[in-house]
Design a protein around this motif. Structure first.
Motif, PDB file in Angstrom:
ATOM      1  N   SER A   1     -30.803  -0.060   7.434  1.00  0.00           N
ATOM      2  CA  SER A   1     -31.729  -0.245   8.544  1.00  0.00           C
ATOM      3  C   SER A   1     -32.673  -1.396   8.197  1.00  0.00           C
ATOM      4  CB  SER A   1     -32.524   1.036   8.805  1.00  0.00           C
ATOM      5  OG  SER A   1     -33.283   1.388   7.671  1.00  0.00           O
TER       6      SER A   1
ATOM      7  N   ILE B   1     -26.434   4.102  15.782  1.00  0.00           N
ATOM      8  CA  ILE B   1     -25.067   4.285  15.284  1.00  0.00           C
ATOM      9  C   ILE B   1     -24.862   3.447  14.017  1.00  0.00           C
ATOM     10  CG2 ILE B   1     -22.633   3.835  15.791  1.00  0.00           C
ATOM     11  CD1 ILE B   1     -23.260   4.549  18.720  1.00  0.00           C
ATOM     12  N   TRP B   2     -25.328   2.194  14.060  1.00  0.00           N
ATOM     13  CA  TRP B   2     -25.231   1.306  12.894  1.00  0.00           C
ATOM     14  C   TRP B   2     -25.901   1.943  11.675  1.00  0.00           C
ATOM     15  CZ3 TRP B   2     -23.174  -2.952  10.782  1.00  0.00           C
ATOM     16  CH2 TRP B   2     -23.828  -3.527   9.707  1.00  0.00           C
ATOM     17  N   CYS B   3     -27.110   2.457  11.856  1.00  0.00           N
ATOM     18  CA  CYS B   3     -27.855   3.072  10.746  1.00  0.00           C
ATOM     19  C   CYS B   3     -27.113   4.285  10.192  1.00  0.00           C
ATOM     20  CB  CYS B   3     -29.255   3.484  11.195  1.00  0.00           C
ATOM     21  SG  CYS B   3     -30.353   2.116  11.559  1.00  0.00           S
ATOM     22  N   GLU B   4     -26.562   5.095  11.073  1.00  0.00           N
ATOM     23  CA  GLU B   4     -25.847   6.300  10.638  1.00  0.00           C
ATOM     24  C   GLU B   4     -24.557   5.952   9.892  1.00  0.00           C
ATOM     25  OE1 GLU B   4     -26.487   9.734  10.772  1.00  0.00           O
ATOM     26  OE2 GLU B   4     -28.490   8.949  11.134  1.00  0.00           O
ATOM     27  N   ILE B   5     -23.834   4.972  10.377  1.00  0.00           N
ATOM     28  CA  ILE B   5     -22.548   4.617   9.764  1.00  0.00           C
ATOM     29  C   ILE B   5     -22.733   3.887   8.442  1.00  0.00           C
ATOM     30  CG2 ILE B   5     -20.503   3.154  10.051  1.00  0.00           C
ATOM     31  CD1 ILE B   5     -20.598   3.800  13.042  1.00  0.00           C
ATOM     32  N   THR B   6     -23.672   2.936   8.410  1.00  0.00           N
ATOM     33  CA  THR B   6     -23.802   2.070   7.229  1.00  0.00           C
ATOM     34  C   THR B   6     -24.908   2.482   6.264  1.00  0.00           C
ATOM     35  OG1 THR B   6     -25.366   0.583   8.306  1.00  0.00           O
ATOM     36  CG2 THR B   6     -23.013   0.089   8.579  1.00  0.00           C
ATOM     37  N   ASN B   7     -25.795   3.383   6.693  1.00  0.00           N
ATOM     38  CA  ASN B   7     -26.990   3.730   5.904  1.00  0.00           C
ATOM     39  C   ASN B   7     -27.885   2.517   5.670  1.00  0.00           C
ATOM     40  OD1 ASN B   7     -26.981   6.459   5.675  1.00  0.00           O
ATOM     41  ND2 ASN B   7     -25.888   6.495   3.725  1.00  0.00           N
TER      42      ASN B   7
ATOM     43  N   LYS C   1     -30.350  13.245  17.022  1.00  0.00           N
ATOM     44  CA  LYS C   1     -29.586  14.393  16.524  1.00  0.00           C
ATOM     45  C   LYS C   1     -30.110  15.717  17.083  1.00  0.00           C
ATOM     46  CE  LYS C   1     -28.910  12.178  12.072  1.00  0.00           C
ATOM     47  NZ  LYS C   1     -29.321  12.235  10.662  1.00  0.00           N
TER      48      LYS C   1
END
Length: 131
Positions: free
Chosen positions: A32, A24-30, A59
């Motif tokens: 990693s 979720i963090w990676c998806e929201i903030t781009n 996904k």
């Protein structure tokens, strides 16, 4: 035995929760965790692409997951079987020792990953593993 099952269940659940939150963090903030090997050498390490693969699996995009890291994608079933057998043995018998088959399989997986890590940086290999 019950205590060991609870112990394994807590570790598995904790890992899944942390992985899901990281996704979720990676998806929201781009953002990693960067690969230091790639930053220093400009070449992919054997693990580069695992985060993208996991995000694509979450996904449901199997094609993108495969192209993110084909070796890990194809080796996941072997790793899953070994992990399930290992945890089941730990819960039932209290031992963490791998069988000869499991140990040899992990060595083969390791060799495949190292060879893949080398090959994916060669010119012409981009068709199988695009950058």
């Amino acid at each position: 035995m019950r205590q060991r099952a609870i112990h394994v269940g807590c570790w598995v659940l904790g890992g899944l929760i942390l992985g899901f939150l990281y996704g979720i963090w990676c998806e929201i903030t781009n953002l990693s965790i960067p690969c230091l090997f790639y930053k220093i050498t400009g070449k992919y390490c054997p693990g580069c692409g695992i985060t993208r693969m996991c995000l694509n699996l979450l996904k449901g995009d199997l094609k993108a997951a495969f192209y993110s890291h084909p070796a890990i994608f194809l080796l996941l079933p072997i790793g899953g079987v070994i992990a399930i057998r290992w945890n089941t043995r730990y819960i039932q018998q209290g031992t963490c020792q791998l069988t000869k088959w499991e140990e040899r399989s992990l060595y083969v997986v390791l060799i495949i990953l190292v060879v893949f890590g080398f090959l994916r940086n060669l010119k012409g290999f981009e068709m199988i593993c695009p950058r």
